[in-house]
Design a protein around this motif. Structure first.
Motif, PDB file in Angstrom:
ATOM      1  N   UNK A   1       0.828  -1.204   0.000  1.00 54.02           N
ATOM      2  CA  UNK A   1       0.000   0.000   0.000  1.00 54.02           C
ATOM      3  C   UNK A   1       0.868   1.262   0.000  1.00 54.02           C
ATOM      4  N   UNK A   2       1.920   1.268   0.820  1.00 53.74           N
ATOM      5  CA  UNK A   2       2.813   2.434   0.885  1.00 53.74           C
ATOM      6  C   UNK A   2       3.513   2.670  -0.448  1.00 53.74           C
ATOM      7  N   UNK A   3       4.005   1.559  -1.029  1.00 51.42           N
ATOM      8  CA  UNK A   3       4.701   1.679  -2.318  1.00 51.42           C
ATOM      9  C   UNK A   3       3.767   2.257  -3.380  1.00 51.42           C
ATOM     10  N   UNK A   4       2.527   1.751  -3.400  1.00 51.87           N
ATOM     11  CA  UNK A   4       1.567   2.191  -4.408  1.00 51.87           C
ATOM     12  C   UNK A   4       1.204   3.665  -4.215  1.00 51.87           C
TER      13      UNK A   4
ATOM     14  N   UNK B   1      -1.656   7.075   3.893  1.00 54.89           N
ATOM     15  CA  UNK B   1      -2.931   6.668   4.475  1.00 54.89           C
ATOM     16  C   UNK B   1      -4.118   6.996   3.563  1.00 54.89           C
ATOM     17  N   UNK B   2      -3.828   7.274   2.282  1.00 53.47           N
ATOM     18  CA  UNK B   2      -4.891   7.576   1.322  1.00 53.47           C
ATOM     19  C   UNK B   2      -5.770   6.345   1.099  1.00 53.47           C
ATOM     20  N   UNK B   3      -7.066   6.552   1.043  1.00 54.35           N
ATOM     21  CA  UNK B   3      -7.991   5.447   0.824  1.00 54.35           C
ATOM     22  C   UNK B   3      -7.892   4.957  -0.615  1.00 54.35           C
TER      23      UNK B   3
ATOM     24  N   UNK C   1     -13.734   0.661   8.607  1.00 52.88           N
ATOM     25  CA  UNK C   1     -12.895   1.534   9.434  1.00 52.88           C
ATOM     26  C   UNK C   1     -12.850   2.955   8.875  1.00 52.88           C
ATOM     27  N   UNK C   2     -12.765   3.094   7.557  1.00 47.31           N
ATOM     28  CA  UNK C   2     -12.768   4.439   6.954  1.00 47.31           C
ATOM     29  C   UNK C   2     -14.107   5.132   7.213  1.00 47.31           C
TER      30      UNK C   2
END
Length: 334
Positions: free
Chosen positions: A212-215, A224-226, A309-310
């Motif tokens: 997720x961080x790499x993307x 932390x972008x959805x 959670x979002x």
């Protein structure tokens, strides 16, 4: 005096306060939601995986299955469709509770390390540290439910020869009888290989978070972008496949130790027996059924978790933003 307490801290209490400050109920609720939904949908595959795992090839205890399809056919033929859902209650309680606690502990520890800044990247080692700690805490709480779930999944229609103390009518009855006949230790059978299994969650969460961080870095967006549902599905599936393939043997050992049809003296004896009678393949029995189950289960769990959670966090933020306005309106009207 108060300044001295603040500076020195109270052993065992003060170090916990920074972590408790970052605890968010949203992660617990969202984790439970994901775990319950995925378990209800895929429990039959979990039951079949467990029966494959304890089939040691030489004792001939219980039915023998040649494939996933034959297992489904035999179970339905001998036990009915209901047989595919043996042990579903402790599995729902265990999976729902475990995922809720895991996400709760993991995100609390992660937020503590980040200092409350959700946009601060941790890196692979700290992600594994947070996930490993969360896994240990979760296992301590939920291990008795996994023992009960395994015992219920391994109750066969031809178990009439077993003594009454090893026949379970349900979750509560199983807990009562295990505690009465085996003591507190009986509810923690398989705990040692379960501790090794903490590495499974650590690897999975590390890969998932790093993907997720790499993307997001690739998109030049905050970490932390959805993301959209397809992206969560892809990252969850990849992380689970890597974790499952690398740590599956511990699940076989844990299932064998928790099975009341076999009698091992401990984890080492179990490992030696598997190697002696079945070779290295014995440590991977039920892997195909497991991957068939855990990959969609993880995808469902993570997608439900991320969306719930979002939603809960956005709702909480909206309430926090609306609170000052509400207070101001009340003050103006009084």
């Amino acid at each position: 005096m108060s300044s001295a307490i603040k500076s020195s801290g109270t052993p065992g209490i003060t170090p916990l306060l920074p972590v408790l400050r970052h605890c968010k109920y949203e992660h617990f609720v969202a984790g439970i939601s994901g775990g319950v939904v995925s378990t209800l949908m895929l429990h039959p595959l979990d039951l079949i995986k467990t029966r494959f795992a304890v089939s040691d090839g030489h004792s001939r205890v219980g039915p023998q299955y040649s494939s996933l399809k034959s297992a489904v056919v035999q179970i339905v033929r001998s036990e009915g469709v209901k047989g595919l859902y043996r042990g579903v209650t402790p599995n729902v309680l265990g999976s729902g509770g475990a995922w809720g606690l895991y996400f709760f502990f993991y995100n609390s520890i992660k937020a503590w390390i980040q200092g409350g800044n959700s946009k601060k990247p941790l890196g692979p080692s700290l992600h594994m540290f947070a996930a490993a700690d969360a896994g240990i805490l979760t296992l301590i709480v939920t291990n008795p439910l996994w023992v009960v779930k395994t015992r219920l999944c391994l109750q066969y229609m031809d178990d009439k020869h077993l003594p009454e103390t090893l026949k379970y009518k349900g979750t509560v009855d199983a807990i009562r009888k295990i505690y009465r006949t085996e003591g507190f230790r009986g509810l923690y059978r398989g705990f040692v290989p379960g501790m090794f299994g903490v590495s499974h969650g650590a690897i999975q969460f590390m890969v998932y978070e790093e993907l997720k961080n790499w993307y997001n870095n690739y998109l030049n967006a905050p970490i932390d972008t959805r993301l959209n549902t397809f992206e969560y599905i892809f990252f969850a599936a990849i992380s689970k496949l890597i974790a499952a393939a690398s740590t599956y043997p511990y699940q076989v050992v844990r299932a064998r130790l928790q099975d009341h049809h076999h009698n091992y003296n401990g984890s080492i004896h179990c490992v030696q027996s598997i190697w002696r009678y079945e070779g290295w393949r014995g440590f991977y029995k039920g892997l195909s059924a497991n991957l068939t189950r855990v990959t969609p289960a993880t995808v469902i769990t993570f997608v439900v978790y991320e969306n719930v959670s979002h939603y809960l966090r956005e709702r909480t933020m909206d309430q926090e933003r609306a609170l000052p306005i509400l207070i101001k309106n009340i003050e103006e009207n009084t």
